[in-house]
Motif scaffolding. Structure first.
Motif, PDB file in Angstrom:
ATOM      1  N   SER A 133       0.810  -1.232   0.000  1.00 43.96           N
ATOM      2  CA  SER A 133       0.000   0.000   0.000  1.00 43.96           C
ATOM      3  C   SER A 133       0.839   1.275   0.000  1.00 43.96           C
ATOM      4  N   ALA A 134       2.041   1.214  -0.548  1.00 42.02           N
ATOM      5  CA  ALA A 134       2.953   2.361  -0.470  1.00 42.02           C
ATOM      6  C   ALA A 134       2.436   3.606  -1.167  1.00 42.02           C
ATOM      7  N   PHE A 135       1.549   3.413  -2.164  1.00 42.78           N
ATOM      8  CA  PHE A 135       1.024   4.560  -2.913  1.00 42.78           C
ATOM      9  C   PHE A 135      -0.503   4.526  -3.023  1.00 42.78           C
ATOM     10  N   THR A 136      -1.169   3.930  -2.074  1.00 47.59           N
ATOM     11  CA  THR A 136      -2.626   3.891  -2.127  1.00 47.59           C
ATOM     12  C   THR A 136      -3.210   5.302  -2.080  1.00 47.59           C
ATOM     13  N   PHE A 158      -1.027   0.335  -5.648  1.00 50.08           N
ATOM     14  CA  PHE A 158      -1.626   1.549  -6.194  1.00 50.08           C
ATOM     15  C   PHE A 158      -3.148   1.567  -6.014  1.00 50.08           C
ATOM     16  N   LYS A 159      -3.625   0.858  -5.029  1.00 51.98           N
ATOM     17  CA  LYS A 159      -5.070   0.801  -4.800  1.00 51.98           C
ATOM     18  C   LYS A 159      -5.648   2.208  -4.619  1.00 51.98           C
ATOM     19  N   GLY A 160      -6.728   2.473  -5.331  1.00 51.46           N
ATOM     20  CA  GLY A 160      -7.401   3.757  -5.181  1.00 51.46           C
ATOM     21  C   GLY A 160      -6.755   4.907  -5.924  1.00 51.46           C
ATOM     22  N   TYR A 177      -4.026  -7.290  -5.955  1.00 54.33           N
ATOM     23  CA  TYR A 177      -4.720  -6.005  -5.813  1.00 54.33           C
ATOM     24  C   TYR A 177      -3.818  -4.797  -6.074  1.00 54.33           C
ATOM     25  N   THR A 178      -2.815  -4.987  -6.923  1.00 55.51           N
ATOM     26  CA  THR A 178      -1.904  -3.881  -7.229  1.00 55.51           C
ATOM     27  C   THR A 178      -2.659  -2.667  -7.754  1.00 55.51           C
TER      28      THR A 178
END
Length: 199
Positions: A133-136, A158-160, A177-178
């Motif tokens: 989740s580093a860039f969600t 990149f979720k969201g 879920y990338t």
């Protein structure tokens, strides 16, 4: 007074660390350089539990857990002594638009830049590992390229990222879920060598 639109640079010389910032606050343009003890005091305020000693400041090579989360930074430059950006280090920096990383082998912790909604690009060429989740919810990202030098990628990376349109992944694994909820995504390029694609 509250500092806004700050530009952060964490540096290390042979004798001391310093933190410098420039930008505008309620009194106008300000520029300051904090050396040694001021730098340590700053870290203690940010990390009262994980920055207990002067030794941490003088051996500084990591932006630790939540150090600058929810601060009004607009740009970040991290020099070559920084090898790790810890979990939630810059999470929810609502004004952050750009990040420059000088070390060529840096690890990003979980949610390191999550919810940085104005971060419009990120250069992964100096990144070795990327946490979950580093860039969600980095909703200003429109295009990303993850080169083959990245050896580990976490889930829901990149979720969201609802404005992400194109993605190039040059690693052999695409975790689960990338690109979840990347509603604008129209193109994903993967290498022939890819052997795992997550959910």
């Amino acid at each position: 007074p509250e500092k806004k639109n700050l530009i952060l640079s964490v540096n290390k010389t042979n004798t001391y660390n310093y933190l410098s910032y420039s930008g505008h606050n309620s009194k106008g343009y300000v520029e300051k350089k904090c050396v040694q003890q001021d730098f340590l005091d700053f870290l203690k305020k940010q990390l009262p539990k994980t920055c207990p000693s002067e030794e941490y400041a003088t051996m500084y090579d990591e932006i630790a857990l939540g150090t600058f989360a929810s601060t009004p930074l607009s740009a970040v430059t991290l020099p070559s002594n920084i090898t790790k950006i810890g979990e939630k280090a810059f999470q929810a920096c609502s004004a952050l638009t750009s990040v420059t990383i000088e070390n060529n082998s840096v690890e990003l912790g979980d949610k390191a830049f999550g919810d940085c909604r104005y971060l419009h690009n990120f250069d992964f060429s100096n990144i070795k590992k990327i946490g979950n989740s580093a860039f969600t919810n980095c909703t200003s990202l429109t295009s990303i390229t993850i080169p083959s030098n990245v050896t580990q990628i976490g889930t829901t990376l990149f979720k969201g990222c609802s404005n992400l349109k194109t993605a190039t992944i040059q690693t052999n694994i695409l975790p689960a879920y990338t690109f979840a909820n990347c509603t604008s995504l129209s193109s994903v390029t993967l290498p022939n060598s890819v052997n795992t694609i997550g959910e």
